[in-house]
Write a protein that holds these residues in place. Sequence first.
Motif, PDB file in Angstrom:
ATOM      1  N   ASP A 100       0.826  -1.210   0.000  1.00  0.00           N
ATOM      2  CA  ASP A 100       0.000   0.000   0.000  1.00  0.00           C
ATOM      3  C   ASP A 100       0.859   1.259   0.000  1.00  0.00           C
ATOM      4  O   ASP A 100       0.520   2.251  -0.654  1.00  0.00           O
ATOM      5  CB  ASP A 100      -0.916  -0.001   1.219  1.00  0.00           C
ATOM      6  N   LYS A 101       1.957   1.244   0.735  1.00  0.00           N
ATOM      7  CA  LYS A 101       2.853   2.402   0.751  1.00  0.00           C
ATOM      8  C   LYS A 101       3.465   2.632  -0.626  1.00  0.00           C
ATOM      9  O   LYS A 101       3.551   3.775  -1.104  1.00  0.00           O
ATOM     10  CB  LYS A 101       3.953   2.176   1.792  1.00  0.00           C
ATOM     11  N   TYR A 102       3.882   1.562  -1.269  1.00  0.00           N
ATOM     12  CA  TYR A 102       4.461   1.675  -2.612  1.00  0.00           C
ATOM     13  C   TYR A 102       3.444   2.256  -3.588  1.00  0.00           C
ATOM     14  O   TYR A 102       3.760   3.148  -4.386  1.00  0.00           O
ATOM     15  CB  TYR A 102       4.927   0.296  -3.071  1.00  0.00           C
ATOM     16  N   LYS A 103       2.220   1.768  -3.510  1.00  0.00           N
ATOM     17  CA  LYS A 103       1.182   2.255  -4.417  1.00  0.00           C
ATOM     18  C   LYS A 103       0.887   3.731  -4.172  1.00  0.00           C
ATOM     19  O   LYS A 103       0.711   4.512  -5.121  1.00  0.00           O
ATOM     20  CB  LYS A 103      -0.079   1.420  -4.243  1.00  0.00           C
ATOM     21  N   SER A 104       0.837   4.141  -2.904  1.00  0.00           N
ATOM     22  CA  SER A 104       0.552   5.546  -2.608  1.00  0.00           C
ATOM     23  C   SER A 104       1.668   6.467  -3.095  1.00  0.00           C
ATOM     24  O   SER A 104       1.408   7.594  -3.531  1.00  0.00           O
ATOM     25  CB  SER A 104       0.349   5.726  -1.103  1.00  0.00           C
ATOM     26  N   LEU A 105       2.911   5.999  -3.052  1.00  0.00           N
ATOM     27  CA  LEU A 105       4.025   6.811  -3.553  1.00  0.00           C
ATOM     28  C   LEU A 105       4.001   6.906  -5.072  1.00  0.00           C
ATOM     29  O   LEU A 105       4.211   7.988  -5.640  1.00  0.00           O
ATOM     30  CB  LEU A 105       5.355   6.219  -3.084  1.00  0.00           C
ATOM     31  N   VAL A 106       3.726   5.797  -5.727  1.00  0.00           N
ATOM     32  CA  VAL A 106       3.698   5.798  -7.193  1.00  0.00           C
ATOM     33  C   VAL A 106       2.588   6.705  -7.706  1.00  0.00           C
ATOM     34  O   VAL A 106       2.726   7.362  -8.749  1.00  0.00           O
ATOM     35  CB  VAL A 106       3.543   4.356  -7.712  1.00  0.00           C
ATOM     36  N   ARG A 107       1.498   6.787  -6.982  1.00  0.00           N
ATOM     37  CA  ARG A 107       0.382   7.643  -7.408  1.00  0.00           C
ATOM     38  C   ARG A 107       0.751   9.123  -7.385  1.00  0.00           C
ATOM     39  O   ARG A 107       0.042   9.945  -7.962  1.00  0.00           O
ATOM     40  CB  ARG A 107      -0.827   7.389  -6.512  1.00  0.00           C
ATOM     41  N   GLN A 108       1.847   9.501  -6.720  1.00  0.00           N
ATOM     42  CA  GLN A 108       2.274  10.895  -6.691  1.00  0.00           C
ATOM     43  C   GLN A 108       3.006  11.314  -7.966  1.00  0.00           C
ATOM     44  O   GLN A 108       3.297  12.504  -8.158  1.00  0.00           O
ATOM     45  CB  GLN A 108       3.174  11.133  -5.476  1.00  0.00           C
ATOM     46  N   LEU A 109       3.335  10.352  -8.822  1.00  0.00           N
ATOM     47  CA  LEU A 109       3.919  10.707 -10.110  1.00  0.00           C
ATOM     48  C   LEU A 109       2.893  11.467 -10.947  1.00  0.00           C
ATOM     49  O   LEU A 109       1.706  11.130 -10.936  1.00  0.00           O
ATOM     50  CB  LEU A 109       4.366   9.453 -10.868  1.00  0.00           C
ATOM     51  N   PRO A 110       3.317  12.485 -11.696  1.00  0.00           N
ATOM     52  CA  PRO A 110       2.363  13.186 -12.570  1.00  0.00           C
ATOM     53  C   PRO A 110       1.937  12.303 -13.732  1.00  0.00           C
ATOM     54  O   PRO A 110       2.445  11.190 -13.912  1.00  0.00           O
ATOM     55  CB  PRO A 110       3.162  14.413 -13.036  1.00  0.00           C
ATOM     56  N   SER A 111       1.036  12.795 -14.528  1.00  0.00           N
ATOM     57  CA  SER A 111       0.544  12.012 -15.664  1.00  0.00           C
ATOM     58  C   SER A 111       1.657  11.813 -16.687  1.00  0.00           C
ATOM     59  O   SER A 111       2.691  12.477 -16.672  1.00  0.00           O
ATOM     60  CB  SER A 111      -0.645  12.723 -16.315  1.00  0.00           C
TER      61      SER A 111
END
Length: 746
Positions: free
Chosen positions: A155-166
Amino acid sequence: MGQLYNPEEQRSPVDSRQAPRKRRRVVISCTECHRRKQKCDRRLPCANCVTRGKEHNCIYEDDAPTAKASRRSPLPLASIERNGNDEPRVPSPTTAAAGASLASMAAQLGYGHSGSSTMGLLKSIETAPKESPAGGQTHDRVPSAFDAHTAAVRDKYKSLVRQLPSKMYIDKLVRIYFAEINDMYNFIDEAPFYQQLAEWNRMPFSTLSSATGGPGALTADMKVFPAILFQMLACAVLVLPEEGDVVFDALKYAGEMTFEDLAKDYSESGVAVAALFGKSNVCVNTVQAGFLRSLFLKYIANVTECWHTVSIAIRDAQEIGMHRDSLDPKPKDDSLESLVENQWYIQRRRKMYMILVTWDINMAVFLGRPDGGSWTSTLPSLPIDTADPQDSRYTPIVVRGEDSPPSLYTKNLWLFRLARPIKEIHDLEKEGVRPREFSKVDEVHRMIMDLEEQKPAAFRMKNPDMRWDNDPNLQWLSSTRPYFMQMHYFSLMALHRPYVFHRKESRAAALQASLEMLEVQRSTFKYLAPSSWRNFNLFFGSFDALVMIASIYIIFPQEHPELRDNAVQHFHWTMERYNTMKDRNAMANQAQNVLAAIQARFVYAMGTHTPSLASPAASSTREPSLMSALSHPTPDSSVSVSSSTNGNHVAASSSLRGSYIPEATPTTAQQWDMWASNNLASMAPTYPTTDLLYNDLMVMKDTQFPEAPQDNLQFGGDFEENTFWQFLNQLPSGTGDNGNAAPFMS
């Protein structure tokens, strides 16, 4: 005869009975919950262990009911070995149970993953192929669940990756990075990066979101690839203009947010991604992410953290064997494509390690800190001077010909050669201000001058080879020449810096090198856009050079009168540059107040006959600049930074002005000679940047002499005894009655 006494026969019936055995209950909880007397849900790992971060301690006894169903426990990440191309070679299920007790335990105890260590032997035992009943070898692949991380990590990995822009913003910022930044150091190769970027973009959402997916379903390099993306985006955002960029303004998610704020967020997210996997999952992408993080810290003037981050990146590189040829990766198969691709992979690894150790030794000398120790052991073979391939699978490595255009590999190799004297300088500084033999100083000086003579014509500023300057793939050539020249003069200044108070020859060499370096920076600054003012090279060496010039003329006012005009002009020009770029260059902003206090004493020491201070734009009307003279030399002419040969720059005066002068300050030539003989012998070398970053160098109002002018500033900080800063505090600053600077001495 009487019978012998037998104590067993005399024992009572109660004593002869055995002690009753206690009934042993089957422990169905994991060992950690049983120890803490908590209810266990009997999962593997259980919820309690996941909450406390004790997943690796969540084990069950052999006769526990859940043990039979849960014998195939998740493998620790350290037990998965990878070949040279980072493809997983997963142990069979029979070795999975042993993985937790062999490789993972060895990693936790600090054993290395490379070399002939205990860790390497354990991994060889674990991954050895097993014999099948028919006599053949089995290579059963463990399901991805064996490599799955805990739900919290996923879950932590997914939340960090979601911070990448489009994807649109990523593509634009990546192009900016390769166009504006990457050519300076060439640490990231475009072709392999874009291959990984395409693989990342093709990754389905279910891989990151499913219960059996997450980072455990990815290869080692792809796990850390978002960290590279974050650091690359952070560096690219820093070169964007703060105003007027409508495209990227949408990335700011708060009012009055700057691009530097956004860049810091990206960089911290990259650090968090890499930290999720610890040091048991180090790979090439980990090293690249570490270097990009240090590059970002350098751009925002956090030089201290940058130095530490470079050291960590070197340790990560050594962890995967970049420091030794015997640990080079092997091709994945016997095909020609695999062989050629593996050779380029080794070439990139060696280049990265070479850049890291070059950065390390340069920062050690610049900051006055110890090096990371990477030069003390045998370095790996250097990369081959070749052109960058279009496709590393079908392009063999060919040595670049003498008439071929230079490549970024050529530039990196020469930066490494220029760092060799820096290593010698660093070793000499350990001997203090009185080396065993000054002949060693002269030997290093000749080494630096010989390297300047051997430099390829395409990298020279004097009679350069400009055949490829218009090549769109070689646009970096024009900026490389002044950078190499600046490195040359910095090496000379750094070599003689510890001895300027004790050796006349070193004062002359350091003064000349400082003036030349400031001229290179002045000429370079004219052609840079404001977006490039964060470049650390605009501060690199200039602050040290100004303090060096001031210290020589303040303490030795009679020496080198022919260079005084040029020295004062460069002092003012550098101050103007710092004031111009202070909003985008934090180091220049930090050094401004210190330089202002030095400038007051420097002009005071120069006397009333200071040169007229023409603006940088109008300076072209005086004698040809150093850059012009080197690029377009005239026959039978020698380049000189001197613009005047008149030695009468200091007014004849035997005393200092003002009644607030400290008694310790020499006021006559006789007093000066006595002071110099008593104090200069023990004066410590001056490392201005080190004092600025580590010793809290600052300026403050002078409270010792209330009648002094209000602009008489004192230097404060955590200094040792008998330093140049303490000496400056004894000198007055200010102006005379007519507005001109007061003289120091005749």
